[in-house]
Design an enzyme around this catalytic site. Structure first.
Site, PDB file in Angstrom:
ATOM      1  N   GLU A  80      -4.468  40.755   7.445  1.00 11.68           N
ATOM      2  CA  GLU A  80      -3.521  41.399   8.348  1.00 11.68           C
ATOM      3  C   GLU A  80      -3.888  42.868   8.552  1.00 11.68           C
ATOM      4  O   GLU A  80      -4.183  43.588   7.605  1.00 11.68           O
ATOM      5  CB  GLU A  80      -2.095  41.285   7.792  1.00 11.68           C
ATOM      6  CG  GLU A  80      -1.625  39.853   7.640  1.00 11.68           C
ATOM      7  CD  GLU A  80      -1.613  39.067   8.946  1.00 11.68           C
ATOM      8  OE1 GLU A  80      -1.651  39.685  10.023  1.00 11.68           O
ATOM      9  OE2 GLU A  80      -1.584  37.821   8.874  1.00 11.68           O
ATOM     10  N   CYS A 145       6.411  37.744   4.552  1.00  7.59           N
ATOM     11  CA  CYS A 145       5.090  38.306   4.245  1.00  7.59           C
ATOM     12  C   CYS A 145       4.929  39.687   4.852  1.00  7.59           C
ATOM     13  O   CYS A 145       4.479  40.625   4.185  1.00  7.59           O
ATOM     14  CB  CYS A 145       3.979  37.384   4.743  1.00  7.59           C
ATOM     15  SG  CYS A 145       3.903  35.846   3.802  1.00  7.59           S
ATOM     16  N   HIS A 170      -3.507  36.254   4.638  1.00  2.00           N
ATOM     17  CA  HIS A 170      -2.801  35.003   4.914  1.00  2.00           C
ATOM     18  C   HIS A 170      -3.782  33.843   4.772  1.00  2.00           C
ATOM     19  O   HIS A 170      -4.915  33.913   5.271  1.00  2.00           O
ATOM     20  CB  HIS A 170      -2.224  35.006   6.333  1.00  2.00           C
ATOM     21  CG  HIS A 170      -0.750  35.291   6.379  1.00  2.00           C
ATOM     22  ND1 HIS A 170      -0.192  36.246   7.202  1.00  2.00           N
ATOM     23  CD2 HIS A 170       0.297  34.724   5.717  1.00  2.00           C
ATOM     24  CE1 HIS A 170       1.131  36.249   7.037  1.00  2.00           C
ATOM     25  NE2 HIS A 170       1.454  35.340   6.146  1.00  2.00           N
TER      26      HIS A 170
HETATM   27  N1  PCA Z   1       4.363  32.865   3.909  1.00  2.00           N
HETATM   28  C1  PCA Z   1       5.510  33.386   4.622  1.00  2.00           C
HETATM   29  C2  PCA Z   1       6.431  33.909   3.546  1.00  2.00           C
HETATM   30  C3  PCA Z   1       5.952  33.335   2.266  1.00  2.00           C
HETATM   31  C4  PCA Z   1       4.603  32.797   2.569  1.00  2.00           C
HETATM   32  O1  PCA Z   1       3.808  32.346   1.749  1.00  2.00           O
HETATM   33  C5  PCA Z   1       5.131  34.400   5.705  1.00  2.00           C
HETATM   34  O2  PCA Z   1       4.031  34.291   6.264  1.00  2.00           O
HETATM   35  O3  PCA Z   1       5.920  35.299   6.002  1.00  2.00           O
END
Ligand code: PCA
Length: 212
Positions: A80, A145, A170
């Site tokens: 990100e 997240c 991610h």
């Molecule tokens: N993914 C979610 C919240 C917890 C996770 O593992 C997200 O992308 O916000």
């Protein structure tokens, strides 16, 4: 030993597993270059997650912070670029709450966004050299997240540690998450858990290289 704080999330929504938790658990206690990896598992609720995160940051005083979570639907690992001061949930968190147009941090001085301070291009090129496709994502979403990435960067800035590299990775679904999708729903792309864990390990090693 200087440490790298590695976080993963608990399962949430309809997902029976969270590959980020599996990776963090597998790598906790190992080393990334000169850094010892300390793993922490975060709940999928923004206030409890912030509490757990800030206490881990205070306890370990890490040299680097790598936050990870599941992005079901993405086909590759992604870094990100930015966290924004907004929560706008499309699904409830694990406490059953849906936040709409709400700030992550309500203080008037809290900036609209923080940029990742991880070496994004170095991690990408290390992934690619290791035959692991990945990319830079320009939105971490507006769910838990993003909120955790914002809180981590805000806390480091507020405590004079803006130089500590910190950001969010991610990961796609693993097989357990993809297998849990009902047949009448679109299938989820997935990566085997071993590849997801390898991507997190390579990212930690890339970050640690600046402490060599
Ligand atoms: N993914 C979610 C919240 C917890 C996770 O593992 C997200 O992308 O916000």
């Amino acid at each position: 030993m200087p440490t790298l704080l590695l976080t993963g999330f608990e399962p949430f929504h309809t997902h029976p597993d969270n590959p980020s938790a599996q990776a963090a658990q597998a790598l906790g206690g190992q080393r990334a270059g000169q850094l010892g990896i300390e793993a922490a598992l975060l709940p999928v609720e923004p206030h409890e997650a912030a509490k757990a995160l800030l206490s881990a940051l205070e306890r370990h005083q890490p040299e680097a912070v790598l936050l990870t979570g599941l992005a079901a639907g993405r086909a590759q690992v992604s870094l990100e670029r930015v966290a924004v001061n907004v929560m706008d949930f499309n699904i409830p968190d694990n406490a059953g709450q849906v936040y709409r147009d709400a700030p992550v941090h309500p203080h008037a001085q809290a900036p609209a966004a923080y940029l990742s301070t991880l070496p994004l291009r170095r991690i990408l090129s290390d992934w690619h050299a290791a035959q692991l496709p990945g990319y830079v994502s320009n939105s971490a979403g507006l769910y838990v997240c993003n909120a955790v990435m914002y809180q981590a960067l805000h806390h480091l800035h507020a405590t004079g540690r803006a130089h500590v590299p910190c950001g969010f990775l991610h990961v796609p679904a693993n097989a357990a998450v993809a297998l849990a999708v009902p047949e009448d729903r679109p299938p989820l792309p997935y990566l085997p858990q071993s590849e997801i864990t390898r991507a997190v390990q390579l990212a930690a090693a890339s970050i640690a290289r600046s402490f060599g």
